[in-house]
Design a protein around this motif. Structure first.
Motif, PDB file in Angstrom:
ATOM      1  N   GLU A  34      37.881  41.921  31.386  1.00 22.76           N
ATOM      2  CA  GLU A  34      37.440  41.313  32.644  1.00 22.76           C
ATOM      3  C   GLU A  34      38.152  39.987  32.883  1.00 22.76           C
ATOM      4  N   ARG A  35      38.361  39.216  31.820  1.00 24.66           N
ATOM      5  CA  ARG A  35      39.065  37.935  31.968  1.00 24.66           C
ATOM      6  C   ARG A  35      40.518  38.167  32.390  1.00 24.66           C
ATOM      7  N   LYS A  36      41.142  39.170  31.788  1.00 22.82           N
ATOM      8  CA  LYS A  36      42.511  39.508  32.195  1.00 22.82           C
ATOM      9  C   LYS A  36      42.541  39.977  33.644  1.00 22.82           C
ATOM     10  N   ARG A  37      41.546  40.769  34.003  1.00 25.67           N
ATOM     11  CA  ARG A  37      41.468  41.289  35.366  1.00 25.67           C
ATOM     12  C   ARG A  37      41.340  40.156  36.384  1.00 25.67           C
ATOM     13  N   GLU A  38      40.483  39.169  36.061  1.00 30.39           N
ATOM     14  CA  GLU A  38      40.306  38.037  36.974  1.00 30.39           C
ATOM     15  C   GLU A  38      41.607  37.260  37.133  1.00 30.39           C
ATOM     16  N   ARG A  39      42.333  37.094  36.025  1.00 28.79           N
ATOM     17  CA  ARG A  39      43.620  36.388  36.099  1.00 28.79           C
ATOM     18  C   ARG A  39      44.612  37.153  36.975  1.00 28.79           C
ATOM     19  N   LEU A  40      44.631  38.478  36.846  1.00 27.58           N
ATOM     20  CA  LEU A  40      45.521  39.304  37.662  1.00 27.58           C
ATOM     21  C   LEU A  40      45.211  39.141  39.148  1.00 27.58           C
ATOM     22  N   LEU A  41      43.916  39.101  39.486  1.00 31.62           N
ATOM     23  CA  LEU A  41      43.520  38.931  40.887  1.00 31.62           C
ATOM     24  C   LEU A  41      43.917  37.551  41.412  1.00 31.62           C
ATOM     25  N   LYS A  42      43.736  36.541  40.586  1.00 32.46           N
ATOM     26  CA  LYS A  42      44.109  35.186  41.009  1.00 32.46           C
ATOM     27  C   LYS A  42      45.624  35.064  41.181  1.00 32.46           C
ATOM     28  N   ASP A  43      46.369  35.791  40.365  1.00 33.64           N
ATOM     29  CA  ASP A  43      47.829  35.782  40.506  1.00 33.64           C
ATOM     30  C   ASP A  43      48.274  36.357  41.852  1.00 33.64           C
TER      31      ASP A  43
ATOM     32  N   PRO B 126      40.743  47.298  47.273  1.00 34.36           N
ATOM     33  CA  PRO B 126      41.772  47.561  46.255  1.00 34.36           C
ATOM     34  C   PRO B 126      42.881  46.508  46.279  1.00 34.36           C
ATOM     35  N   VAL B 127      43.330  46.108  45.106  1.00 37.82           N
ATOM     36  CA  VAL B 127      44.404  45.122  44.972  1.00 37.82           C
ATOM     37  C   VAL B 127      45.449  45.687  44.007  1.00 37.82           C
ATOM     38  N   ARG B 128      46.707  45.656  44.419  1.00 39.59           N
ATOM     39  CA  ARG B 128      47.781  46.080  43.527  1.00 39.59           C
ATOM     40  C   ARG B 128      48.241  44.874  42.720  1.00 39.59           C
ATOM     41  N   THR B 129      48.009  44.911  41.427  1.00 42.82           N
ATOM     42  CA  THR B 129      48.349  43.797  40.550  1.00 42.82           C
ATOM     43  C   THR B 129      49.533  44.168  39.655  1.00 42.82           C
ATOM     44  N   ALA B 130      49.960  43.218  38.828  1.00 38.78           N
ATOM     45  CA  ALA B 130      51.059  43.475  37.905  1.00 38.78           C
ATOM     46  C   ALA B 130      50.705  44.549  36.888  1.00 38.78           C
ATOM     47  N   ALA B 131      49.397  44.788  36.685  1.00 39.85           N
ATOM     48  CA  ALA B 131      48.947  45.797  35.717  1.00 39.85           C
ATOM     49  C   ALA B 131      48.396  47.040  36.412  1.00 39.85           C
ATOM     50  N   GLY B 132      48.671  47.191  37.705  1.00 38.37           N
ATOM     51  CA  GLY B 132      48.182  48.359  38.431  1.00 38.37           C
ATOM     52  C   GLY B 132      47.086  48.010  39.419  1.00 38.37           C
ATOM     53  N   VAL B 133      46.517  49.044  40.031  1.00 37.21           N
ATOM     54  CA  VAL B 133      45.494  48.843  41.065  1.00 37.21           C
ATOM     55  C   VAL B 133      44.176  48.429  40.421  1.00 37.21           C
ATOM     56  N   ARG B 134      43.540  47.420  41.009  1.00 40.53           N
ATOM     57  CA  ARG B 134      42.209  46.996  40.605  1.00 40.53           C
ATOM     58  C   ARG B 134      41.296  47.028  41.826  1.00 40.53           C
ATOM     59  N   TRP B 135      40.109  47.614  41.653  1.00 42.35           N
ATOM     60  CA  TRP B 135      39.148  47.718  42.750  1.00 42.35           C
ATOM     61  C   TRP B 135      38.093  46.637  42.586  1.00 42.35           C
ATOM     62  N   CYS B 136      37.828  45.908  43.650  1.00 47.83           N
ATOM     63  CA  CYS B 136      36.902  44.772  43.614  1.00 47.83           C
ATOM     64  C   CYS B 136      35.621  45.124  44.362  1.00 47.83           C
ATOM     65  N   ASP B 137      34.490  44.629  43.866  1.00 49.21           N
ATOM     66  CA  ASP B 137      33.202  44.974  44.463  1.00 49.21           C
ATOM     67  C   ASP B 137      33.123  44.544  45.926  1.00 49.21           C
ATOM     68  N   LEU B 138      33.415  43.259  46.188  1.00 53.63           N
ATOM     69  CA  LEU B 138      33.267  42.705  47.532  1.00 53.63           C
ATOM     70  C   LEU B 138      34.411  41.740  47.829  1.00 53.63           C
ATOM     71  N   ARG B 139      34.746  41.639  49.132  1.00 52.12           N
ATOM     72  CA  ARG B 139      35.777  40.687  49.545  1.00 52.12           C
ATOM     73  C   ARG B 139      35.387  40.049  50.870  1.00 52.12           C
ATOM     74  N   VAL B 140      35.534  38.721  50.936  1.00 50.74           N
ATOM     75  CA  VAL B 140      35.440  37.981  52.195  1.00 50.74           C
ATOM     76  C   VAL B 140      36.656  37.065  52.259  1.00 50.74           C
ATOM     77  N   GLY B 141      37.473  37.208  53.304  1.00 50.60           N
ATOM     78  CA  GLY B 141      38.710  36.453  53.368  1.00 50.60           C
ATOM     79  C   GLY B 141      39.576  36.785  52.166  1.00 50.60           C
ATOM     80  N   ASN B 142      40.039  35.749  51.478  1.00 50.02           N
ATOM     81  CA  ASN B 142      40.833  35.931  50.263  1.00 50.02           C
ATOM     82  C   ASN B 142      39.995  35.724  49.002  1.00 50.02           C
ATOM     83  N   HIS B 143      38.687  35.896  49.157  1.00 51.88           N
ATOM     84  CA  HIS B 143      37.785  35.630  48.042  1.00 51.88           C
ATOM     85  C   HIS B 143      37.093  36.921  47.609  1.00 51.88           C
ATOM     86  N   ILE B 144      37.127  37.186  46.301  1.00 49.05           N
ATOM     87  CA  ILE B 144      36.494  38.356  45.709  1.00 49.05           C
ATOM     88  C   ILE B 144      35.159  37.945  45.094  1.00 49.05           C
TER      89      ILE B 144
END
Length: 348
Positions: free
Chosen positions: A273-282, A226-244
């Motif tokens: 999905e594109r907005k979501r990816e930008r939020l995660l990168k932010d 789970p990641v708390r972004t500017a638009a709320g919590v987003r759940w990511c399938d997989l994470r290694v280090g800082n990479h989703i």
């Protein structure tokens, strides 16, 4: 095909035997005529179904399960569904085998043979491992997943074990299932599949993507991060280090009415999905996307190289270890909401 014949087929879970047709007054010549006319479909010797029912079933699960039902109907001596056939009865997602077969098992010294499309297994199991699935005697979820791993290898086994754990089977249950298999063929694959299993993989695609990440040498990924972004919590399938790593498929774009999970038109889902990816990168995360075709043939090697390159770029930008802030936020989110797989109403 009289209403009584159709009713008997329905009562038999989709199959009817020759003697039952005769009992209903259908003569041997009429049975032959129905088969030749295509009204009856022969599943195996002396066992049939209706053409309407057969054509309504999908080729991946429903037809194999009906063939298993037909096979078990003619067997005695304690045969029960196992392996792929038990998985179909339990509605357990598995990979399709190269050669689909009906699988049955009964107690005996470990052995197996294939005859007329049925894979017969002799193996030990306890009475408590036999349960009813789809109205048929079948080995339980844990034993089914472990048997698939032994029969078909680690990747198929991980998919089956992940799915079983999603259904509430514990790692201990899976370990208990292979405890008696110390010297059985394929037990090493079963042990490895159980060791790698993770209930956080929510689909076959996510299970295979997790294996892809491991094979790329990136480490064992964390599922449902789970990641708390500017638009709320987003759940990511997989994470290694800082990479989703996200497992993308057509299911996310297909409407619910057509068997998918998309609540909105496909173009809106893609934009989201594109907005979501930008939020995660932010938030200081890199993102890779894996598609179904990336798991097979030459595409797999290409996907592994791409994952390695993109993960290295993320490590150069944000470090190889998960940032303390993101780790702390993830712990707080899970403390508040629990795991996403237990809370289907949580945001994606």
């Amino acid at each position: 095909m009289t209403p009584r014949v159709h009713a008997r087929i329905a009562a038999g879970g989709g199959v009817i035997r020759r003697f039952q047709l005769l009992d209903l007054g259908v003569s041997p010549s009429e049975i032959r005529r129905l088969i030749n006319a295509g009204a009856l479909v022969r599943l195996r010797r002396g066992v049939y179904t209706s053409r309407e029912l057969w054509e309504s079933l999908d080729e991946y699960v429903d037809r194999p399960l009906l063939l298993a039902r037909a096979a078990i109907a003619t067997m005695q001596r304690g045969w029960v569904l196992s392996h792929d056939s038990a998985a179909h009865a339990w509605e357990l997602p598995i990979l399709r085998p190269a050669v689909p077969l009906v699988h049955v098992t009964r107690p005996g010294f470990t052995n197996a043979w294939t005859e007329y499309g049925v894979r017969h297994h002799l193996a030990r199991f306890s009475s408590r491992q036999v349960q009813q699935a789809a109205g048929l005697p079948a080995l339980d979820l844990a034993r089914t997943a472990v048997d698939i791993a032994r029969e078909r290898g680690v990747a198929d086994g991980v998919v089956a074990c992940d799915a079983a754990m999603q259904r509430g089977v514990t790692r201990g249950d899976l370990e208990d299932a292979y405890a008696i298999m110390a010297f059985w063929p394929g037990v090493r694959a079963a042990r490895e599949a159980v060791d790698l299993a993770d209930p956080g993989a929510e689909s076959v695609h996510e299970s295979l993507t997790r294996l892809l990440v491991i094979d790329a040498g990136l480490g064992t990924p964390e599922t449902q991060f789970p990641v708390r972004t500017a638009a709320g919590v987003r759940w990511c399938d997989l994470r290694v280090g800082n990479h989703i790593v996200e497992a993308d498929g057509h299911t996310k774009l297909r409407p619910v009415a057509e068997g998918g999970v998309a609540p909105r038109p496909a173009h809106e889902v893609v934009a989201e999905e594109r907005k979501r990816e930008r939020l995660l990168k932010d938030e200081g995360l890199g993102v890779s996307r894996v598609y179904w075709e990336d798991h097979w043939g030459a595409r797999r090697a290409v996907a592994i190289r791409r994952l390695q390159r993109e993960a290295a770029e993320t490590a150069a930008l944000h470090g190889a270890e998960l940032s303390e802030r993101l780790a702390r936020e993830a712990d707080l989110i899970r403390a508040e909401y629990g795991e996403r797989r237990r809370r289907p109403g949580m945001p994606a």
